[in-house]
Write a protein that holds these residues in place. Structure first.
Motif, PDB file in Angstrom:
ATOM      1  N   GLY A  49       0.779  -1.230   0.000  1.00  0.00           N
ATOM      2  CA  GLY A  49       0.000   0.000   0.000  1.00  0.00           C
ATOM      3  C   GLY A  49       0.811   1.281   0.000  1.00  0.00           C
ATOM      4  N   GLU A  50       2.137   1.171   0.036  1.00  0.00           N
ATOM      5  CA  GLU A  50       2.993   2.356   0.016  1.00  0.00           C
ATOM      6  C   GLU A  50       3.798   2.388  -1.280  1.00  0.00           C
ATOM      7  OE1 GLU A  50       5.462   2.760   3.467  1.00  0.00           O
ATOM      8  OE2 GLU A  50       3.782   2.487   4.854  1.00  0.00           O
ATOM      9  N   ASP A  51       4.365   3.552  -1.591  1.00  0.00           N
ATOM     10  CA  ASP A  51       5.197   3.673  -2.780  1.00  0.00           C
ATOM     11  C   ASP A  51       6.475   2.863  -2.600  1.00  0.00           C
ATOM     12  OD1 ASP A  51       3.428   5.384  -4.071  1.00  0.00           O
ATOM     13  OD2 ASP A  51       4.406   7.194  -3.316  1.00  0.00           O
ATOM     14  N   PRO A  52       6.831   2.064  -3.599  1.00  0.00           N
ATOM     15  CA  PRO A  52       8.050   1.269  -3.507  1.00  0.00           C
ATOM     16  C   PRO A  52       9.295   2.111  -3.793  1.00  0.00           C
ATOM     17  CG  PRO A  52       6.996   0.887  -5.612  1.00  0.00           C
ATOM     18  CD  PRO A  52       6.084   1.801  -4.827  1.00  0.00           C
ATOM     19  N   VAL A  53      10.455   1.556  -3.433  1.00  0.00           N
ATOM     20  CA  VAL A  53      11.735   2.193  -3.721  1.00  0.00           C
ATOM     21  C   VAL A  53      12.546   1.261  -4.623  1.00  0.00           C
ATOM     22  CG1 VAL A  53      11.760   3.468  -1.542  1.00  0.00           C
ATOM     23  CG2 VAL A  53      12.886   1.244  -1.672  1.00  0.00           C
ATOM     24  N   ASP A  54      13.559   1.809  -5.243  1.00  0.00           N
ATOM     25  CA  ASP A  54      14.464   1.048  -6.099  1.00  0.00           C
ATOM     26  C   ASP A  54      15.245   0.063  -5.229  1.00  0.00           C
ATOM     27  OD1 ASP A  54      16.411   0.087  -7.823  1.00  0.00           O
ATOM     28  OD2 ASP A  54      17.153   2.070  -8.404  1.00  0.00           O
ATOM     29  N   ALA A  55      15.115  -1.222  -5.520  1.00  0.00           N
ATOM     30  CA  ALA A  55      15.769  -2.251  -4.708  1.00  0.00           C
ATOM     31  C   ALA A  55      17.272  -2.303  -4.932  1.00  0.00           C
ATOM     32  CB  ALA A  55      15.150  -3.618  -4.993  1.00  0.00           C
ATOM     33  N   THR A  56      17.773  -1.570  -5.927  1.00  0.00           N
ATOM     34  CA  THR A  56      19.219  -1.558  -6.166  1.00  0.00           C
ATOM     35  C   THR A  56      19.884  -0.344  -5.524  1.00  0.00           C
ATOM     36  OG1 THR A  56      19.029  -0.421  -8.304  1.00  0.00           O
ATOM     37  CG2 THR A  56      18.926  -2.832  -8.327  1.00  0.00           C
ATOM     38  N   SER A  57      19.116   0.433  -4.778  1.00  0.00           N
ATOM     39  CA  SER A  57      19.638   1.623  -4.104  1.00  0.00           C
ATOM     40  C   SER A  57      19.762   1.350  -2.605  1.00  0.00           C
ATOM     41  CB  SER A  57      18.700   2.811  -4.336  1.00  0.00           C
ATOM     42  OG  SER A  57      18.984   3.855  -3.431  1.00  0.00           O
ATOM     43  N   ILE A  58      20.989   1.328  -2.099  1.00  0.00           N
ATOM     44  CA  ILE A  58      21.194   1.069  -0.669  1.00  0.00           C
ATOM     45  C   ILE A  58      20.513   2.145   0.175  1.00  0.00           C
ATOM     46  CG2 ILE A  58      23.448   2.216  -0.565  1.00  0.00           C
ATOM     47  CD1 ILE A  58      22.489  -0.928   1.419  1.00  0.00           C
ATOM     48  N   LEU A  59      20.576   3.386  -0.273  1.00  0.00           N
ATOM     49  CA  LEU A  59      19.917   4.458   0.479  1.00  0.00           C
ATOM     50  C   LEU A  59      18.405   4.283   0.483  1.00  0.00           C
ATOM     51  CD1 LEU A  59      22.040   7.562  -0.576  1.00  0.00           C
ATOM     52  CD2 LEU A  59      22.140   6.270   1.558  1.00  0.00           C
ATOM     53  N   GLY A  60      17.848   3.922  -0.662  1.00  0.00           N
ATOM     54  CA  GLY A  60      16.407   3.713  -0.753  1.00  0.00           C
ATOM     55  C   GLY A  60      15.937   2.572   0.130  1.00  0.00           C
ATOM     56  N   VAL A  61      16.672   1.464   0.094  1.00  0.00           N
ATOM     57  CA  VAL A  61      16.291   0.284   0.877  1.00  0.00           C
ATOM     58  C   VAL A  61      16.408   0.572   2.378  1.00  0.00           C
ATOM     59  CG1 VAL A  61      16.907  -2.113   1.413  1.00  0.00           C
ATOM     60  CG2 VAL A  61      16.807  -1.345  -0.972  1.00  0.00           C
ATOM     61  N   MET A  62      17.490   1.238   2.779  1.00  0.00           N
ATOM     62  CA  MET A  62      17.642   1.550   4.204  1.00  0.00           C
ATOM     63  C   MET A  62      16.622   2.581   4.664  1.00  0.00           C
ATOM     64  SD  MET A  62      21.732   1.280   4.798  1.00  0.00           S
ATOM     65  CE  MET A  62      21.587   1.471   6.561  1.00  0.00           C
ATOM     66  N   ALA A  63      16.291   3.540   3.802  1.00  0.00           N
ATOM     67  CA  ALA A  63      15.295   4.556   4.148  1.00  0.00           C
ATOM     68  C   ALA A  63      13.898   3.948   4.295  1.00  0.00           C
ATOM     69  CB  ALA A  63      15.279   5.665   3.106  1.00  0.00           C
ATOM     70  N   LEU A  64      13.672   2.828   3.630  1.00  0.00           N
ATOM     71  CA  LEU A  64      12.392   2.127   3.749  1.00  0.00           C
ATOM     72  C   LEU A  64      12.138   1.753   5.213  1.00  0.00           C
ATOM     73  CD1 LEU A  64      10.046   0.910   2.056  1.00  0.00           C
ATOM     74  CD2 LEU A  64      11.424  -1.169   1.913  1.00  0.00           C
ATOM     75  N   GLY A  65      13.199   1.409   5.920  1.00  0.00           N
ATOM     76  CA  GLY A  65      13.071   1.111   7.348  1.00  0.00           C
ATOM     77  C   GLY A  65      12.292  -0.146   7.655  1.00  0.00           C
ATOM     78  N   ALA A  66      12.338  -1.129   6.761  1.00  0.00           N
ATOM     79  CA  ALA A  66      11.610  -2.377   6.991  1.00  0.00           C
ATOM     80  C   ALA A  66      12.205  -3.120   8.177  1.00  0.00           C
ATOM     81  CB  ALA A  66      11.652  -3.239   5.739  1.00  0.00           C
ATOM     82  N   LYS A  67      11.354  -3.478   9.116  1.00  0.00           N
ATOM     83  CA  LYS A  67      11.784  -4.121  10.354  1.00  0.00           C
ATOM     84  C   LYS A  67      11.514  -5.626  10.319  1.00  0.00           C
ATOM     85  CE  LYS A  67      10.875  -0.053  13.270  1.00  0.00           C
ATOM     86  NZ  LYS A  67      11.109   0.886  12.233  1.00  0.00           N
ATOM     87  N   HIS A  68      12.145  -6.321  11.256  1.00  0.00           N
ATOM     88  CA  HIS A  68      11.931  -7.759  11.415  1.00  0.00           C
ATOM     89  C   HIS A  68      10.434  -8.055  11.549  1.00  0.00           C
ATOM     90  CE1 HIS A  68      12.383 -11.835  12.918  1.00  0.00           C
ATOM     91  NE2 HIS A  68      11.579 -11.506  13.911  1.00  0.00           N
ATOM     92  N   GLY A  69       9.962  -9.035  10.795  1.00  0.00           N
ATOM     93  CA  GLY A  69       8.568  -9.452  10.885  1.00  0.00           C
ATOM     94  C   GLY A  69       7.615  -8.669   9.998  1.00  0.00           C
ATOM     95  N   GLU A  70       8.088  -7.594   9.370  1.00  0.00           N
ATOM     96  CA  GLU A  70       7.229  -6.815   8.477  1.00  0.00           C
ATOM     97  C   GLU A  70       7.172  -7.460   7.098  1.00  0.00           C
ATOM     98  OE1 GLU A  70       6.882  -2.177   9.333  1.00  0.00           O
ATOM     99  OE2 GLU A  70       8.866  -2.758   8.628  1.00  0.00           O
TER     100      GLU A  70
END
Length: 89
Positions: free
Chosen positions: A39-60
């Motif tokens: 339900g949220e806007d995705p980020v580029d999976a090849t961008s370390i900054l984008g992936v870390m900014a996503l803030g996905a936590k354990h169990g999410e």
């Protein structure tokens, strides 16, 4: 476009080492891969900054999408990666 949902298994979520391993694997596919929360806007999976900014936590849950030839296989390998505790390896 292919899409898969996976639960983050790494104990610290997608931060530091797990994010780096994921981004490296996503980049190796050679495809346009995105990652995001449902339900949220995705980020580029090849961008370390984008992936870390996503803030996905354990169990999410996160949704992976990819476009191009071999997208299903690429997503299967990325799902398998995120399904492991990359901090413990």
């Amino acid at each position: 476009m292919s899409q898969k949902t996976v639960t983050i298994a790494s104990s610290v979520g997608l931060h530091a080492r797990p994010a780096s391993l994921f981004v490296e694997a996503a980049s190796a596919t050679g495809l346009d891969v995105e990652i995001g929360r449902p339900g949220e806007d995705p980020v580029d999976a090849t961008s370390i900054l984008g992936v870390m900014a996503l803030g996905a936590k354990h169990g999410e849950e996160v949704v992976l999408t990819a476009e191009g030839e071999g997208a299903d296989e690429a997503l299967d390998s990325l799902v398998a990666l995120l399904s492991r505790d990359l901090d413990a390896e």
